[in-house]
Motif scaffolding. Structure first.
Motif, PDB file in Angstrom:
ATOM      1  N   SER A 275      36.371   7.621  32.214  1.00 10.60           N
ATOM      2  CA  SER A 275      35.417   6.555  31.908  1.00 10.60           C
ATOM      3  C   SER A 275      33.971   6.951  32.150  1.00 10.60           C
ATOM      4  O   SER A 275      33.054   6.308  31.625  1.00 10.60           O
ATOM      5  N   THR A 278      31.934  11.961  30.441  1.00 11.41           N
ATOM      6  CA  THR A 278      31.027  12.476  29.410  1.00 11.41           C
ATOM      7  C   THR A 278      29.724  11.674  29.299  1.00 11.41           C
ATOM      8  O   THR A 278      28.966  11.856  28.356  1.00 11.41           O
ATOM      9  N   ASP A 279      29.472  10.810  30.256  1.00 10.36           N
ATOM     10  CA  ASP A 279      28.276   9.949  30.194  1.00 10.36           C
ATOM     11  C   ASP A 279      26.992  10.769  30.293  1.00 10.36           C
ATOM     12  O   ASP A 279      26.917  11.754  31.037  1.00 10.36           O
ATOM     13  N   ARG A 280      25.968  10.303  29.542  1.00 12.03           N
ATOM     14  CA  ARG A 280      24.646  10.921  29.607  1.00 12.03           C
ATOM     15  C   ARG A 280      23.583   9.832  29.542  1.00 12.03           C
ATOM     16  O   ARG A 280      23.795   8.770  28.967  1.00 12.03           O
ATOM     17  N   GLN A 299      24.448   6.909  27.013  1.00 13.80           N
ATOM     18  CA  GLN A 299      25.375   7.415  25.996  1.00 13.80           C
ATOM     19  C   GLN A 299      26.748   7.529  26.653  1.00 13.80           C
ATOM     20  O   GLN A 299      26.947   8.344  27.546  1.00 13.80           O
ATOM     21  N   THR A 300      27.673   6.683  26.236  1.00 11.90           N
ATOM     22  CA  THR A 300      28.990   6.675  26.863  1.00 11.90           C
ATOM     23  C   THR A 300      30.061   6.349  25.832  1.00 11.90           C
ATOM     24  O   THR A 300      29.794   5.663  24.839  1.00 11.90           O
ATOM     25  N   ASN A 301      31.257   6.835  26.096  1.00 13.75           N
ATOM     26  CA  ASN A 301      32.405   6.531  25.238  1.00 13.75           C
ATOM     27  C   ASN A 301      33.259   5.407  25.801  1.00 13.75           C
ATOM     28  O   ASN A 301      34.224   4.981  25.167  1.00 13.75           O
ATOM     29  N   HIS A 302      32.915   4.918  27.015  1.00 14.86           N
ATOM     30  CA  HIS A 302      33.732   3.912  27.676  1.00 14.86           C
ATOM     31  C   HIS A 302      32.849   2.839  28.312  1.00 14.86           C
ATOM     32  O   HIS A 302      31.965   3.153  29.108  1.00 14.86           O
ATOM     33  N   ASP A 309      28.675  -3.447  25.462  1.00 20.34           N
ATOM     34  CA  ASP A 309      28.039  -2.309  24.809  1.00 20.34           C
ATOM     35  C   ASP A 309      26.785  -2.822  24.110  1.00 20.34           C
ATOM     36  O   ASP A 309      26.758  -3.027  22.895  1.00 20.34           O
ATOM     37  N   LYS A 396      26.628   1.975  36.877  1.00 20.21           N
ATOM     38  CA  LYS A 396      27.034   1.779  35.488  1.00 20.21           C
ATOM     39  C   LYS A 396      27.688   0.419  35.312  1.00 20.21           C
ATOM     40  O   LYS A 396      27.433  -0.296  34.324  1.00 20.21           O
ATOM     41  N   GLU A 400      26.259  -2.436  32.759  1.00 22.39           N
ATOM     42  CA  GLU A 400      26.988  -2.924  31.582  1.00 22.39           C
ATOM     43  C   GLU A 400      27.519  -4.346  31.749  1.00 22.39           C
ATOM     44  O   GLU A 400      27.800  -5.005  30.746  1.00 22.39           O
TER      45      GLU A 400
END
Length: 434
Positions: A275, A278-280, A299-302, A309, A396, A400
């Motif tokens: 989760s 890969t966050d940036r 920038q996140t995929n989760h 989002d 985070k 969010e």
């Protein structure tokens, strides 16, 4: 003849020498009287000028009020005008627990003029028409005045009457004295009074009053929501700065894993929860930007459970965010309910359960004691990196969920005003003494 002799001779001719004491007293008394009159006159002019300056600059003389029979506390948010100066909006609100009527038809108003001592005078500005707005169920109400010409610089006395008495939980209705505010109607009706000067330089201009027709939602956004929106966006931006710092710490401590060794042993990088793996954080902060405009973005995929989002930087509350976020065929009430019912975020637990393996295949946490002095450098790196991951995960989640929700609540409040505002603008609403 010397100067002293000339002075004595002059004083004798005008009877100010030692032989004319009574005459001398009279002259000196006259001088003092004239001087005093000048001082008093100057003070009067100064006071008069101060009054005119106050009348010229002061827009609001009442910052809060209390309803006369039900004792509800209210606040005057301000006086607002258009560019031409012939429209004025007095914005007021009650507390969140006040059970007021949200129907504008339940209110009427009376307008008188006042001097700077708040004594009643006729209204000097001609052709004033009034309307009352209830801004949905927000507790905000407003009186909009339209005049034939720009408002004179005069204090106006606005009394707003609730035809249906206002009530609030736990508040006892009391009969006010007929002398309240110098008007016996305050004991007969539930009403409140506001003093303001729509012609003063201190009146704030808003675009909602420059538009051809008045939009309550636009006025509510400009007066109430815009400042709150700025605060919410600032909090989101600051959280991005903190998250970027967390990621920088993670990168630094991960590098330390490779350079810190004990008798040839070193820690291998742990498996990071997917989760956040890969966050940036991209872009620059306001302090780094040449124009002072932050462009930081996650920038996140989760997205965390219960989070949003939300691409908040490219939009605003007035244009709305929910139309993009809410899936087709779903109301925003249903959308928020589903978000509320989503499971809790497992990331913190996953970070606590990360495996810390040494280069020889042993476990730092299972095969060594935390009190082992020889392994302390590796223990420190493990603790630092683990804490950095936890800090990032917490920030985070706040970004969010809580902070994004603060911004979306403003969107919901605006939609309430858009859907549920009411207006009273008939001729019987406002009675003006001219």
């Amino acid at each position: 003849m010397g100067m002293r002799d000339k002075a004595l001779a002059l004083s004798g001719r005008i009877k100010l020498d030692s032989h004319h004491a009574i005459e001398r007293f009279g002259v000196f008394f006259g001088i003092f009287a004239v001087t005093g009159a000048i001082v008093i006159g100057t003070s009067g002019v100064s006071a008069y000028q101060a009054g005119r300056d106050s009348l010229s600059q002061t827009a609001l003389y009442t910052s809060d009020f209390k309803t006369s029979k039900t004792n509800l506390d209210g606040t005057v948010d301000g006086v607002y005008s258009n560019k031409s100066g012939n429209k004025a909006l007095v914005m007021m609100h009650f507390g969140p627990t006040a059970q007021i009527s949200y129907n504008a038809a339940d209110y009427r108003a009376f307008l008188l003029g006042s001097d700077t001592s708040l004594n009643s005078d006729p209204v000097s500005t001609s052709g004033i028409k009034g309307s009352f707005y209830a801004f949905g169920s927000t507790g905000y109400v407003g009186v909009l005045l339209n005049a034939d010409r720009p408002f004179d610089r005069q204090v106006l006395n606005l009394t707003v009457r609730a035809n249906a008495e206002l009530t609030t939980p736990g508040t006892k209705q009391t009969q006010s004295s007929g002398k309240l505010a110098g008007d016996e109607t305050f004991s007969k009706y539930d009403q409140w009074r506001v003093f303001f000067n729509p012609g003063a330089s201190g009146v704030h201009e808003i675009e909602a009053l420059n538009a051809p027709s008045f939009d309550p939602a636009q006025a509510y956004y400009e007066v109430v929501l815009k400042e709150k929106e700025t605060e919410a966006r600032t909090a989101l931006d600051q959280k991005l700065v903190e998250m970027r710092t967390n990621l920088t710490q993670i990168q630094s401590y991960t590098t330390d894993l490779q350079t810190t060794k004990i008798d040839g042993l070193f820690l291998r990088p742990p498996t990071v929860p997917v989760s956040i793996a890969t966050d940036r954080i991209t872009g620059v902060s306001a302090a780094e930007a040449e124009d002072g405009a932050s462009t930081l973005a996650l920038q996140t995929n989760h997205v965390v459970p219960g989070g949003f989002d939300l691409n908040w930087r490219s939009g605003n509350v007035y244009d709305g965010y929910l139309d993009v976020l809410v899936p087709a065929g779903q109301s925003y009430a249903q959308f928020f309910t589903k978000k509320r019912d989503e499971s809790s975020d497992p990331t913190s637990r996953q970070i606590s359960d990360m495996q810390w393996m040494l280069s020889d295949g042993t476990s730092l946490t299972e095969d060594y004691q935390s009190s082992d002095v020889t392994m302390r450098p590796l223990m420190n790196i493990m603790n630092n990196l683990s804490q950095a991951y936890l800090n990032y995960s917490t920030n985070k989640s706040q970004y969010e969920s809580d902070l994004s929700l603060d911004l979306l609540r403003l969107d919901v409040s605006l939609r309430d005003v858009q859907s549920n505002s009411s207006i009273r603008n008939d001729k019987e609403f406002l009675i003006t003494l001219q």
